[in-house]
Design a protein around this motif. Structure first.
Motif, PDB file in Angstrom:
ATOM      1  N   GLN A 286       0.967  -1.281  -0.133  1.00 11.07           N
ATOM      2  CA  GLN A 286      -0.163   0.053  -0.134  1.00 11.07           C
ATOM      3  C   GLN A 286       0.937   1.326  -0.043  1.00 11.07           C
ATOM      4  N   ALA A 287       1.996   1.246   0.709  1.00 13.59           N
ATOM      5  CA  ALA A 287       3.117   2.338   0.612  1.00 13.59           C
ATOM      6  C   ALA A 287       3.297   2.775  -0.988  1.00 13.59           C
ATOM      7  N   ILE A 288       3.577   1.728  -1.517  1.00 11.98           N
ATOM      8  CA  ILE A 288       4.198   1.800  -3.110  1.00 11.98           C
ATOM      9  C   ILE A 288       2.996   2.349  -3.699  1.00 11.98           C
ATOM     10  N   ARG A 289       1.899   1.859  -3.584  1.00 12.10           N
ATOM     11  CA  ARG A 289       0.585   2.409  -4.209  1.00 12.10           C
ATOM     12  C   ARG A 289       0.344   3.824  -3.906  1.00 12.10           C
ATOM     13  N   THR A 290       0.394   4.250  -2.950  1.00  9.45           N
ATOM     14  CA  THR A 290       0.200   5.572  -2.280  1.00  9.45           C
ATOM     15  C   THR A 290       1.188   6.492  -2.971  1.00  9.45           C
ATOM     16  N   GLY A 291       2.598   6.100  -2.969  1.00 11.81           N
ATOM     17  CA  GLY A 291       3.589   7.029  -3.793  1.00 11.81           C
ATOM     18  C   GLY A 291       3.216   7.103  -5.138  1.00 11.81           C
ATOM     19  N   LEU A 292       2.976   5.913  -5.885  1.00  9.46           N
ATOM     20  CA  LEU A 292       2.750   5.893  -7.288  1.00  9.46           C
ATOM     21  C   LEU A 292       1.278   6.744  -7.608  1.00  9.46           C
ATOM     22  N   GLN A 293       0.493   6.503  -6.780  1.00 10.18           N
ATOM     23  CA  GLN A 293      -0.825   7.203  -6.945  1.00 10.18           C
ATOM     24  C   GLN A 293      -0.553   8.945  -6.912  1.00 10.18           C
ATOM     25  N   SER A 294       0.512   9.292  -6.134  1.00 11.77           N
ATOM     26  CA  SER A 294       0.698  10.821  -5.876  1.00 11.77           C
ATOM     27  C   SER A 294       1.558  11.233  -7.312  1.00 11.77           C
ATOM     28  N   LEU A 295       2.420  10.284  -7.660  1.00 10.89           N
ATOM     29  CA  LEU A 295       3.183  10.650  -9.024  1.00 10.89           C
ATOM     30  C   LEU A 295       2.000  10.874 -10.099  1.00 10.89           C
ATOM     31  N   ALA A 296       1.160   9.851 -10.355  1.00 11.52           N
ATOM     32  CA  ALA A 296       0.172   9.854 -11.340  1.00 11.52           C
ATOM     33  C   ALA A 296      -0.641  10.818 -11.363  1.00 11.52           C
ATOM     34  N   ALA A 297      -1.049  11.467 -10.106  1.00  9.66           N
ATOM     35  CA  ALA A 297      -2.011  12.594 -10.006  1.00  9.66           C
ATOM     36  C   ALA A 297      -1.135  13.894 -10.618  1.00  9.66           C
ATOM     37  N   ARG A 298       0.246  14.045 -10.320  1.00  6.69           N
ATOM     38  CA  ARG A 298       1.003  14.985 -10.766  1.00  6.69           C
ATOM     39  C   ARG A 298       0.971  15.022 -12.000  1.00  6.69           C
ATOM     40  N   ARG A 299       0.929  13.903 -12.788  1.00  9.41           N
ATOM     41  CA  ARG A 299       0.975  13.877 -14.347  1.00  9.41           C
ATOM     42  C   ARG A 299      -0.387  13.843 -14.915  1.00  9.41           C
ATOM     43  N   ASP A 300      -1.418  13.967 -14.106  1.00 11.08           N
ATOM     44  CA  ASP A 300      -2.688  14.009 -14.615  1.00 11.08           C
ATOM     45  C   ASP A 300      -3.271  12.927 -15.247  1.00 11.08           C
ATOM     46  N   ILE A 301      -2.808  11.577 -14.929  1.00 10.17           N
ATOM     47  CA  ILE A 301      -3.329  10.314 -15.477  1.00 10.17           C
ATOM     48  C   ILE A 301      -3.486   9.452 -14.135  1.00 10.17           C
ATOM     49  N   PRO A 302      -4.525   8.137 -14.263  1.00 10.05           N
ATOM     50  CA  PRO A 302      -4.825   7.543 -13.297  1.00 10.05           C
ATOM     51  C   PRO A 302      -3.767   6.619 -13.087  1.00 10.05           C
ATOM     52  N   LEU A 303      -3.593   6.172 -11.655  1.00  4.67           N
ATOM     53  CA  LEU A 303      -2.752   4.944 -11.491  1.00  4.67           C
ATOM     54  C   LEU A 303      -3.861   3.765 -11.505  1.00  4.67           C
ATOM     55  N   VAL A 304      -3.373   2.698 -12.180  1.00  7.05           N
ATOM     56  CA  VAL A 304      -4.320   1.490 -12.200  1.00  7.05           C
ATOM     57  C   VAL A 304      -3.316   0.162 -11.748  1.00  7.05           C
ATOM     58  N   ALA A 305      -4.166  -0.268 -10.863  1.00  8.05           N
ATOM     59  CA  ALA A 305      -3.598  -1.454  -9.956  1.00  8.05           C
ATOM     60  C   ALA A 305      -4.281  -2.742  -9.755  1.00  8.05           C
ATOM     61  N   PRO A 306      -4.248  -3.622 -10.081  1.00  7.61           N
ATOM     62  CA  PRO A 306      -5.212  -4.925  -9.872  1.00  7.61           C
ATOM     63  C   PRO A 306      -5.507  -4.963  -8.646  1.00  7.61           C
ATOM     64  N   PRO A 307      -6.769  -5.611  -8.174  1.00  5.98           N
ATOM     65  CA  PRO A 307      -6.908  -6.123  -6.904  1.00  5.98           C
ATOM     66  C   PRO A 307      -5.891  -6.976  -6.370  1.00  5.98           C
ATOM     67  N   LEU A 308      -5.808  -6.738  -5.121  1.00  8.56           N
ATOM     68  CA  LEU A 308      -4.912  -7.611  -4.482  1.00  8.56           C
ATOM     69  C   LEU A 308      -4.671  -8.838  -4.741  1.00  8.56           C
ATOM     70  N   ARG A 309      -5.869  -9.567  -5.082  1.00  4.92           N
ATOM     71  CA  ARG A 309      -5.858 -11.012  -5.142  1.00  4.92           C
ATOM     72  C   ARG A 309      -5.147 -11.340  -6.389  1.00  4.92           C
ATOM     73  N   TYR A 310      -5.145 -10.312  -7.603  1.00  2.00           N
ATOM     74  CA  TYR A 310      -4.539 -10.352  -8.946  1.00  2.00           C
ATOM     75  C   TYR A 310      -3.112  -9.865  -8.833  1.00  2.00           C
ATOM     76  N   CYS A 311      -2.524  -9.365  -7.628  1.00  2.42           N
ATOM     77  CA  CYS A 311      -1.215  -8.950  -8.016  1.00  2.42           C
ATOM     78  C   CYS A 311      -0.149  -9.934  -8.083  1.00  2.42           C
ATOM     79  N   GLY A 312      -0.308 -10.935  -7.089  1.00  2.00           N
ATOM     80  CA  GLY A 312       0.545 -12.432  -7.168  1.00  2.00           C
ATOM     81  C   GLY A 312       0.055 -13.263  -8.286  1.00  2.00           C
ATOM     82  N   ASP A 313       0.703 -14.225  -8.437  1.00  2.53           N
ATOM     83  CA  ASP A 313       0.578 -15.523  -9.798  1.00  2.53           C
ATOM     84  C   ASP A 313      -0.970 -15.727  -9.429  1.00  2.53           C
TER      85      ASP A 313
END
Length: 360
Positions: A286-313
């Motif tokens: 979640q810390a990584i998601r939060t950091g990347l979310q702030s970066l994406a917001a500054r670039r005016d694009i969305p951060l898209v991340a899979p649901p947690l159960r689809y992050c792993g294999d």
């Protein structure tokens, strides 16, 4: 086989230490899915043992497929196709999963689709319902896992351009090594994240390798070494819960800063990106998601991340990648496709229309 009438499709994932099966409808709706972790099998050894993983896949896969078909109310004859991860990954697991999938497809007279595991991660962001009206190409993929750390321009199905990658450790590997230093179980990511929640991220001044430099490459070996030196400099028995939490928090903060910096550089190389996508096991942090979310917001694009159960294999992403290829008219019968422990995304490069950059 037409991409317009495909489905249902059975998918198998067995590239590492999860045995997974999923059944998807033609439009990507999940009809059944199962993931069996082998964590208990490998825990006594402090990491994944390839031979144990392969035997576990061989033992559990037939029952998982049978269970998924029963849950979906289907028989093998009802399937339109069978897909399986054929690389990259541990060769033993790939042989089991791909071999079982091929045998199932051949016996039922169905097409077999060989799927690249990394393409599964790359296209997960396009799963139905994840982004309103769907995610358009091109987008920037930050693929983060125990074995991979790279920035990829996803320009279309089968069109991937690697912008940068790690020159030493993958980010998930760094999490595992730091977790071991702190006496935490593997995989290290979840334990580090839980411990970091109680620590001071400024307690230790760990380095941010390659930050501020041109390009999109990563390096985590120096950061891992800095943590090892900090732990080694403490008096014996001095790593109490508070100190361990401070080390975890400081390490995690350094990782977040590095990923944000490298992703920022990659976005400069892909200014037309419709989104910043993060995928892979480390994308659950979640810390990584939060950091990347702030970066994406500054670039005016969305951060898209899979649901947690689809992050792993998982097999859902394998099935979805197969469907994407079928709908794009790119899937060929893969019965002759051999499992490949190394199979980079760029090896999937296809001819592209005029005025579109070719994949490297």
């Amino acid at each position: 086989m037409s991409g317009n009438n495909v489905g249902p499709l059975l998918a198998i994932e067995s590239s590492c230490d999860e045995t997974a099966v999923a059944i998807l409808s033609t439009d990507g709706q999940i009809i059944a899915e199962h993931v069996l972790s082998q964590f208990a099998d490998h825990a006594p050894f402090g990491g994944v043992v390839p031979e144990i993983a392969a035997r576990a896949h061989l033992s559990h896969l037939p029952a998982l497929v049978k269970h998924a078909l029963a849950e979906a109310g289907l028989t093998v004859g009802d399937l339109a196709a069978v897909a399986a991860t054929t690389g990259p990954g541990l060769i033993g697991g790939l042989l089991v999963g791909a071999g079982f999938g091929k045998g199932l497809a051949l016996a039922a007279g169905k097409p077999f689709i060989a799927v690249n595991h990394l393409e599964g991660h790359a296209l997960t962001a396009r799963l139905p319902g994840l982004v309103q009206d769907g995610l358009a190409f091109p987008y920037l993929l930050l693929l983060l896992s125990g074995g991979h750390c790279q920035c990829v321009a996803v320009e279309g199905v089968g069109r991937y351009r690697r912008l940068g990658g790690t020159i030493d450790d993958a980010v998930g590997e760094a999490f595992d090594k730091v977790a071991k230093l702190l006496g935490l179980p593997l995989p290290g990511g979840p334990g580090i994240e839980r411990l970091a929640a109680h620590g001071d991220a400024k307690a230790f001044a760990f380095p941010r390798p390659l930050s501020g430099r041109a390009g999109c490459d990563f390096s985590f070996s120096g950061l891992k070494t800095a943590v090892a030196q900090a732990v080694g400099a403490l008096p014996p028995g001095a790593i109490d819960q508070k100190t361990a939490a401070d080390i975890a928090a400081s390490f995690q903060a350094a990782v977040v800063d590095v990923l944000m910096d490298r992703a920022s550089q990659a976005l400069k190389a892909l200014p037309e990106a419709t989104a910043l996508v993060v995928a892979g096991g480390v994308a659950a942090n979640q810390a990584i998601r939060t950091g990347l979310q702030s970066l994406a917001a500054r670039r005016d694009i969305p951060l898209v991340a899979p649901p947690l159960r689809y992050c792993g294999d998982n097999a859902v992403m394998i099935g979805w990648a197969a469907l994407e290829r079928l709908h794009a008219g790119l899937a060929e019968d893969g019965l002759d496709q051999r499992p490949q422990p190394r199979w980079p995304l760029t090896a999937l490069a296809l001819p592209v229309p005029e005025n579109v950059s070719a994949a490297e």
